[in-house]
Design an enzyme around this catalytic site. Structure first.
Site, short mmCIF file in Angstrom:
data_model
loop_
_atom_site.label_atom_id
_atom_site.label_comp_id
_atom_site.label_asym_id
_atom_site.label_seq_id
_atom_site.Cartn_x
_atom_site.Cartn_y
_atom_site.Cartn_z
N CYS A 118 23.46 42.31 42.66
CA CYS A 118 24.53 42.58 43.62
C CYS A 118 24.16 43.64 44.65
O CYS A 118 24.85 43.80 45.65
CB CYS A 118 25.79 42.98 42.87
SG CYS A 118 26.32 41.75 41.64
N HIS A 260 30.19 45.73 47.86
CA HIS A 260 29.97 44.50 47.10
C HIS A 260 31.30 44.03 46.53
O HIS A 260 32.06 44.81 45.94
CB HIS A 260 28.96 44.76 45.98
CG HIS A 260 28.97 43.73 44.92
ND1 HIS A 260 28.80 42.39 45.20
CD2 HIS A 260 29.14 43.82 43.57
CE1 HIS A 260 28.86 41.70 44.07
NE2 HIS A 260 29.06 42.55 43.08
N ASN A 290 33.08 37.08 42.93
CA ASN A 290 31.85 37.85 42.99
C ASN A 290 30.69 36.90 43.24
O ASN A 290 30.29 36.16 42.36
CB ASN A 290 31.67 38.61 41.67
CG ASN A 290 30.42 39.48 41.65
OD1 ASN A 290 29.51 39.31 42.45
ND2 ASN A 290 30.38 40.42 40.72
#
Length: 335
Positions: A118, A260, A290
């Site tokens: 990420c 993120h 995500n």
């Protein structure tokens, strides 16, 4: 860093791509014990896009995002000097950047992968800016793309509700030093906690050949959600503060906070610790979940398309996740 650069670096275009298949929380609740209300309250996610076509991979999404970025910049693929692909779900364990190079026709470009989950897109920005600022390259294509749905245990409620697939790409270009848009960065790693979020390789316990060789396979994604949350809300604000201090800016100078897209609670908690108003948070988490390395460029592209970001805006970008890695890059939007 400012005094040593030979030339400036800036982002001149963004592109993004997501799969067609959209799975909402109600559909997720048909395979694990959960509900739309439970997921939204704890994560902010309402739906996610999943790559499900036969013979489709992260390369296809990265290709679409890259071509959009190239078209926006009115740039031919042969003008690209370097391609950096940030992904943790390559189509080939040896890397997928070279496949993207061939698919878009950027035959003059060097191409390599970065594996930083990420945090990958932040590391891609920083890496590309170093190549540009030291005079090595002029035009660099950076891509954040992941299809973690391929590594999810769809019977595990802790993870299957969170992740989606997507890709985002950006063209970074050399410019005059006075127009440099990559103002500063700050990067960190804590490998002692790598087991908190991982896709581990497990060997078989028995050997089935005369050479006594052991082979295994990669497991499903596993995550300690509470520990990752505590890590993010403590380390990310500190990284941002350190980066801003280094370039003599404060939280008051920040126009946009782009984190993120992991969990809406994390986004809000980081903004609160920095005394940055929630209205400055860029978030599209509810629509995509995500998407790992893709989440930052996806959200940036959407914010640009909606005209949220204007020229000279200061954008703080922070990634955090598996490794554990985290980092910040501060940019001034120049387009």
């Amino acid at each position: 860093m400012k005094s040593s650069i030979m030339q400036g670096a800036r982002i001149i275009s963004i592109g993004s791509a997501v799969p067609d298949l959209c799975i909402n929380n109600t559909e997720i609740s048909q395979i694990v014990e959960t509900s739309d209300e439970w997921i939204v309250n704890r994560t902010g996610i309402k739906e996610r896009r999943i790559l499900n076509g036969i013979n489709q991979s992260v390369v296809d999404l990265a290709y679409s995002a890259s071509m959009e970025a190239l078209n926006k910049a009115k740039m031919h693929p042969l003008e690209i000097d370097l391609i950096i692909l940030a992904t943790s779900s390559p189509n080939d364990l040896f890397g997928s950047a070279s496949q993207i190079q061939a698919k878009i026709g950027a035959y003059k470009a060097v191409a390599f992968d970065i594996t930083a989950a990420c945090s990958g897109f932040v590391l891609a920005i920083v890496t590309a800016s170093q190549f540009i600022q030291n005079g090595s390259y002029k035009n660099i294509l950076i891509i954040g793309a992941d299809v973690l749905s391929k590594w999810i245990d769809w019977s595990d409620r802790k993870t299957c509700i969170l992740f989606g697939d997507g890709a985002g790409a950006a063209i970074m270009q050399a410019c005059h030093k006075k127009d440099n848009a990559i103002l500063g960065f700050q990067l960190n790693t804590d490998g002692t906690k790598s087991n908190q979020l991982s896709i581990t390789y497990k060997e078989n316990t028995d050997s089935h050949n005369t050479l006594k060789l052991f082979q295994g396979k990669f497991q499903y994604l596993s995550m300690n959600g509470q520990e990752v949350y505590k890590f993010a809300v403590s380390k990310v604000p500190a990284s941002i503060k350190k980066c801003l201090n280094a370039i003599q800016l404060s939280a008051k100078d920040v126009n946009w906070l782009l984190l993120h897209q992991a969990n809406q609670r994390i986004l809000n908690a980081v903004a609160q610790r920095l005394s940055i108003d929630n209205c400055k948070i860029i978030s599209n988490l509810s629509k995509y979940g995500n998407t790992s390395a893709a989440s930052i460029p996806l959200a940036l592209d959407e914010a640009l398309k909606s005209n949220k970001i204007i020229k000279e805006d200061i954008i703080v970008i922070s990634g955090f996740g598996a490794g554990l890695t985290w980092g910040t890059v501060v940019i001034k939007w120049k387009c």
